[in-house]
Design an enzyme around this catalytic site. Structure first.
Site, PDB file in Angstrom:
ATOM      1  N   ARG B  32     -20.957  22.611  66.483  1.00 23.96           N
ATOM      2  CA  ARG B  32     -21.092  21.064  66.961  1.00 23.96           C
ATOM      3  C   ARG B  32     -21.175  21.020  68.238  1.00 23.96           C
ATOM      4  O   ARG B  32     -21.700  20.017  68.928  1.00 23.96           O
ATOM      5  CB  ARG B  32     -19.584  20.485  66.318  1.00 23.96           C
ATOM      6  CG  ARG B  32     -19.717  20.195  65.139  1.00 23.96           C
ATOM      7  CD  ARG B  32     -18.463  20.295  64.202  1.00 23.96           C
ATOM      8  NE  ARG B  32     -18.666  20.333  62.706  1.00 23.96           N
ATOM      9  CZ  ARG B  32     -19.324  21.273  62.060  1.00 23.96           C
ATOM     10  NH1 ARG B  32     -19.661  22.472  62.525  1.00 23.96           N
ATOM     11  NH2 ARG B  32     -19.684  21.027  61.074  1.00 23.96           N
ATOM     12  N   ASP B 140     -11.285   4.474  60.521  1.00 31.06           N
ATOM     13  CA  ASP B 140     -11.589   5.965  60.686  1.00 31.06           C
ATOM     14  C   ASP B 140     -11.868   6.059  62.432  1.00 31.06           C
ATOM     15  O   ASP B 140     -12.303   5.196  62.888  1.00 31.06           O
ATOM     16  CB  ASP B 140     -12.991   6.417  60.061  1.00 31.06           C
ATOM     17  CG  ASP B 140     -13.036   7.827  59.724  1.00 31.06           C
ATOM     18  OD1 ASP B 140     -12.838   8.228  58.440  1.00 31.06           O
ATOM     19  OD2 ASP B 140     -12.936   8.680  60.518  1.00 31.06           O
TER      20      ASP B 140
END
Lengths: 208, 277
Positions: B32, B140
């Site tokens: 990532r 979220d």
């Protein structure tokens, strides 16, 4: 369709003023005390107020939020308060303090542990063994082996053996072997020593 | 990335999100990190980390988005939805209420499958639904998934647990592989960003009757888990319920909630408000 979108009021934040929080900490409503305790943890002077509050606090939820907050902030002041509570007559305060201390970074307690392991109160020495469990293996082994060598209280000896069985290194083996002779007449301690020796040797073998 | 860089990066993620990554997840973190370095044109860890810490062009948000897991589908763990309509809501409406609003929070909501599932389930399975105003909110930490949730466009895999009748009733097919939720339903659900370990952010969402908080606390360490549990406690009305993922147990996190065992699920309840004595 019964589904709706609304703008709803936020949950009330606790007061930002220490005096108001101090008052809330004495409320008859546990939820109010819980919220005040949570807010006080991050405030100057808050730990002292919470320490005083713990002495009279009966609600498990309020106690827990104080302990978890002190563990989270991990300040020397908080650690000192918790160490003091290890001597409390109240078992739930002692175990709450122990859990919170165990959740703190090990280096924060490392300097205090030898002193606790020499404490005149065997209960404090026993709880201090639990704290040693969170330390690096080599340091914990040295502390536990030294304690076992000089300790006469069976429960404290059992606690050192339990810690050594879990994280002990090979330097504990001679002490354990000497202790096996010393405690030969106590089946439980003899068994605990045998387990610790076996586990340390197994760990050694698997590491080779 | 060397040891020190890996440690600094993991500390940064922990401080910002409460998520803990250890050496065992090094590959996941490095992948990532490499994606974000490529996307920002950063040529070294130092230059990217400086950019991240200064939050250049909202990099913190992009970075956190890259670390979240968003795989889910409609009617996932539907035994909890069954519990919602059979046990939780009937208990919530037993006591007199100041108004007819029932508030349900899905957090984290990922790309919207869970809050939309709750809406469809209640419309189909809770006979009292029409007597109440039901407010469902999805939140979220990953702002990218919130945009997808608002768009309400789903692939075949996300719909695999729904019957053909339900798909026909609540979706419009846009191509061979995609379906969009009907406007009425999409426009009934609100979506918002939230970080569960930031009390100021969670408080802004108000108090709920039921919170679905599934499969997120497992990514936190003990301290962050407790903080999140305390925040969620504040977000529940007295007597309100929280549903966790099947492998999670609030009892191992915090003593704040009472355990409630119903025929379809184990859930946790904020006790009713009481005074001492």
């Amino acid at each position: 369709m019964p589904l709706v979108r609304k703008s709803t009021a936020a949950v009330d934040a606790p007061p930002a003023d220490v005096e108001e929080l101090k008052t809330a900490l004495a409320s008859s409503r546990p939820d109010e005390r819980w919220q005040a305790a949570r807010a006080l943890i991050d405030m100057p002077g808050g730990i002292a107020l919470l320490g005083a509050g713990l002495a009279t606090e009966a609600d498990i939820r309020v106690r827990e939020v104080i302990f978890s907050g002190i563990a989270r902030t991990a300040t020397p002041e908080g650690a000192a308060l918790l160490l003091q509570l290890l001597r409390s007559e109240d078992a739930s305060l002692r175990s709450g303090a122990l859990d919170a201390l165990a959740a703190m970074p090990a280096d924060m307690l490392a300097g205090r542990l030898p002193e606790l392991l020499y404490d005149e109160d065997p209960d404090v020495r026993l709880l201090a063994c639990e704290l040693a469990r969170g330390m690096p293996s080599e340091d914990a082994t040295q502390l536990m082996a030294d304690l076992l060598e000089r300790e006469s209280e069976p429960n404290v000896c059992a606690a050192t053996m339990d810690v050594l069985a879990e994280i002990g290194g090979p330097q504990a083996l001679p002490v354990l072997q000497r202790s096996a002779e010393r405690f030969a007449s106590s089946p439980f301690l003899a068994f605990a020593i045998e387990i610790a020796v076996k586990r340390i040797k197994t760990t050694l073998d698997s590491g080779r | 990335m060397n040891e020190d860089e890996f440690r600094r990066l993991c500390e940064f993620i922990y401080r910002r999100t409460g998520m803990v990554f250890t050496e065992a997840k090094r590959y996941y973190v490095e992948r990532r990190m490499a994606d974000r370095m490529l996307a920002t044109g950063s040529t070294s860890f130092a230059s990217y980390f400086a950019r991240l810490r200064s939050d250049v062009r909202g990099e913190v948000e992009q970075f956190i988005n890259a670390f979240t897991v968003n795989e889910t589908y409609f009617y996932r763990e539907d035994h909890q939805l069954q519990c919602l309509s059979a046990d939780l809501l009937p208990r919530r409406i037993l006591r007199p209420r100041a108004n007819k609003t029932i508030r349900i929070w899905s957090v984290p909501c990922s790309t919207g499958e869970e809050p939309y599932s709750i809406a469809i389930w209640l419309l189909e399975n809770w006979p009292q639904a029409d007597a109440y105003e039901i407010e469902i909110l999805g939140s979220d930490i990953d702002t990218r998934v919130l945009d997808a949730a608002r768009a309400g466009l789903f692939g075949r895999r996300a719909l695999m647990r729904l019957s053909a009748d339900l798909i026909a009733k609540y979706f419009e097919q846009t191509d061979a592989e995609h379906w969009r939720l009907i406007d009425d339903l999409r426009q009934s659900i609100s979506f918002s960003p939230v970080n569960l370990v930031e009390a100021a952010e969670t408080r802004a969402h108000g108090a709920f009757d039921v919170i679905f908080c599934r499969n997120v606390l497992i990514y936190f360490d003990d301290a962050s888990r407790r903080t999140a549990a305390e925040n969620l406690y504040e977000n529940l009305l007295p007597g309100g319920f929280i549903c966790l993922g099947h492998s999670e147990s609030m009892s191992r996190i915090s003593p704040l909630f009472d355990v409630c065992r119903y025929s379809d699920a184990i859930v946790y309840q904020r006790p009713m408000e009481r005074a001492d004595g």
